[in-house]
Design a protein around this motif. Structure first.
Motif, PDB file in Angstrom:
ATOM      1  N   ASP A 141      66.851  41.383  27.093  1.00  0.00           N
ATOM      2  CA  ASP A 141      67.102  42.709  26.523  1.00  0.00           C
ATOM      3  C   ASP A 141      66.629  43.808  27.466  1.00  0.00           C
ATOM      4  O   ASP A 141      67.315  44.823  27.663  1.00  0.00           O
ATOM      5  CB  ASP A 141      66.372  42.855  25.183  1.00  0.00           C
ATOM      6  N   ALA A 163      68.764  46.671  29.456  1.00  0.00           N
ATOM      7  CA  ALA A 163      68.399  48.083  29.285  1.00  0.00           C
ATOM      8  C   ALA A 163      68.142  48.745  30.639  1.00  0.00           C
ATOM      9  O   ALA A 163      68.405  49.942  30.820  1.00  0.00           O
ATOM     10  CB  ALA A 163      67.176  48.204  28.387  1.00  0.00           C
ATOM     11  N   ARG A 209      69.738  48.041  33.214  1.00  0.00           N
ATOM     12  CA  ARG A 209      71.066  47.992  33.842  1.00  0.00           C
ATOM     13  C   ARG A 209      71.067  47.156  35.126  1.00  0.00           C
ATOM     14  O   ARG A 209      71.675  47.513  36.133  1.00  0.00           O
ATOM     15  CB  ARG A 209      71.616  49.400  34.099  1.00  0.00           C
ATOM     16  N   THR A 263      73.559  39.992  25.202  1.00  0.00           N
ATOM     17  CA  THR A 263      72.920  41.273  24.895  1.00  0.00           C
ATOM     18  C   THR A 263      73.814  42.436  25.300  1.00  0.00           C
ATOM     19  O   THR A 263      73.975  43.405  24.551  1.00  0.00           O
ATOM     20  CB  THR A 263      71.565  41.371  25.622  1.00  0.00           C
ATOM     21  N   ALA A 264      74.394  42.347  26.479  1.00  0.00           N
ATOM     22  CA  ALA A 264      75.264  43.425  26.964  1.00  0.00           C
ATOM     23  C   ALA A 264      76.467  43.618  26.053  1.00  0.00           C
ATOM     24  O   ALA A 264      76.892  44.746  25.784  1.00  0.00           O
ATOM     25  CB  ALA A 264      75.715  43.120  28.390  1.00  0.00           C
ATOM     26  N   VAL A 282      76.661  43.272  22.957  1.00  0.00           N
ATOM     27  CA  VAL A 282      76.263  43.936  21.705  1.00  0.00           C
ATOM     28  C   VAL A 282      75.778  45.358  21.942  1.00  0.00           C
ATOM     29  O   VAL A 282      76.151  46.284  21.216  1.00  0.00           O
ATOM     30  CB  VAL A 282      75.169  43.123  20.992  1.00  0.00           C
ATOM     31  N   HIS A 283      74.963  45.553  22.967  1.00  0.00           N
ATOM     32  CA  HIS A 283      74.239  46.824  23.100  1.00  0.00           C
ATOM     33  C   HIS A 283      74.852  47.832  24.066  1.00  0.00           C
ATOM     34  O   HIS A 283      74.593  49.034  23.939  1.00  0.00           O
ATOM     35  CB  HIS A 283      72.797  46.549  23.504  1.00  0.00           C
ATOM     36  N   LEU A 284      75.652  47.379  25.013  1.00  0.00           N
ATOM     37  CA  LEU A 284      76.265  48.332  25.947  1.00  0.00           C
ATOM     38  C   LEU A 284      77.596  48.808  25.381  1.00  0.00           C
ATOM     39  O   LEU A 284      78.671  48.482  25.877  1.00  0.00           O
ATOM     40  CB  LEU A 284      76.441  47.689  27.330  1.00  0.00           C
ATOM     41  N   LYS A 285      77.488  49.592  24.334  1.00  0.00           N
ATOM     42  CA  LYS A 285      78.677  49.984  23.578  1.00  0.00           C
ATOM     43  C   LYS A 285      79.623  50.885  24.373  1.00  0.00           C
ATOM     44  O   LYS A 285      80.821  50.919  24.095  1.00  0.00           O
ATOM     45  CB  LYS A 285      78.258  50.652  22.267  1.00  0.00           C
ATOM     46  N   GLN A 287      79.528  36.395  21.455  1.00  0.00           N
ATOM     47  CA  GLN A 287      79.223  37.823  21.381  1.00  0.00           C
ATOM     48  C   GLN A 287      80.312  38.660  22.045  1.00  0.00           C
ATOM     49  O   GLN A 287      80.651  39.744  21.554  1.00  0.00           O
ATOM     50  CB  GLN A 287      77.872  38.114  22.015  1.00  0.00           C
ATOM     51  N   ARG A 335      82.812  41.477  19.983  1.00  0.00           N
ATOM     52  CA  ARG A 335      82.562  42.866  20.388  1.00  0.00           C
ATOM     53  C   ARG A 335      83.577  43.822  19.764  1.00  0.00           C
ATOM     54  O   ARG A 335      83.222  44.837  19.182  1.00  0.00           O
ATOM     55  CB  ARG A 335      82.610  42.964  21.916  1.00  0.00           C
TER      56      ARG A 335
END
Length: 240
Positions: free
Chosen positions: A107, A111, A113, A140-141, A143-146, A181, A185
């Protein structure tokens, strides 16, 4: 002991030791968590401590160097992704020997990058937990790097396919996780991920086949299709 943002690494570690739970350690071992340096604290408790001590990057590096499982997870929770360096990330990866620490630092690396550099580098590494980091970062990317273009995520599908035959437990589960994942997306990512899941499900390799069938089961489920608004998706439920 009362913790605050001014608490040092030593104070935090001393506090962690007071919360040691032998019962929790036994439960962690059943889930495949390496407990040699663990104290038995749950992530709920570690998140509570994080809220008390806040982000402090220099202290996070000290916590990591303690070698204690919970201190290392707190290091990831309280590190500053903007300050973390690639060298720091590589050193942390070298130290990893348990899946839940891997997934926590993934994670932070996303974050920060670092995904474009570290995902191919770690995937090429033959060590089980380092390779797992690569695929945990993809998951993780996704899900979180929208705001990241879908093409950036879909570009990892060939890497997923390449390592789908790695039969080691913590690698194959991470490869499967990454594929699922990406597929969940959005509708644009769903079709290419589903196609790869179908291809792997038909593989003659046992590990690739398991990864494909498990991903196919979720990506073709009514729940996922409805959430993504996918209508008339081409699925092969019989393979699941």
């Amino acid at each position: 002991m009362s913790l605050s943002p001014t608490s040092g690494a030593g104070d935090i570690i001393e506090h962690l030791r007071t919360l040691r739970s032998q019962e929790n350690l036994a439960g962690m071992a059943r889930f495949g968590i390496v407990t040699e340096t663990a104290l038995g604290l749950s992530n709920v408790e570690l998140h509570r401590i994080t809220r008390l001590v806040k982000v402090n990057h220099a202290r996070a590096l000290e916590l990591w160097q303690s070698g204690i499982r919970e201190a290392r997870i707190l290091a990831a929770f309280t590190a500053d992704p903007k300050t973390l360096t690639l060298d720091d990330a590589r050193l942390w990866a070298d130290d990893c020997n348990s899946w839940e620490v891997v997934d926590t630092i993934a994670d932070v690396f996303v974050a920060a990058r670092f995904e474009q550099v570290l995902i191919p580098e770690f995937a090429a590494d033959t060590r089980e937990f380092v390779r797992r980091i690569a695929f945990a970062m993809i998951a993780t990317a996704a899900v979180h790097l929208k705001k990241e273009p879908d093409a950036s995520l879909l570009a990892w599908l060939p890497l997923i396919e390449r390592h789908a035959k790695d039969e080691r437990n913590f690698v194959k589960k991470a490869v499967n996780w990454a594929l699922r994942q990406i597929g969940k997306r959005n509708a644009a990512c769903h079709s290419p991920a589903l196609a790869l899941a179908q291809k792997l499900a038909g593989s003659t390799d046992r590990t690739a086949r398991w990864i494909g069938k498990d991903a196919l089961r979720e990506l073709s489920s009514d729940k996922v299709l409805a959430r993504l608004g996918v209508v008339g998706a081409s699925t092969d439920r019989a393979q699941s």
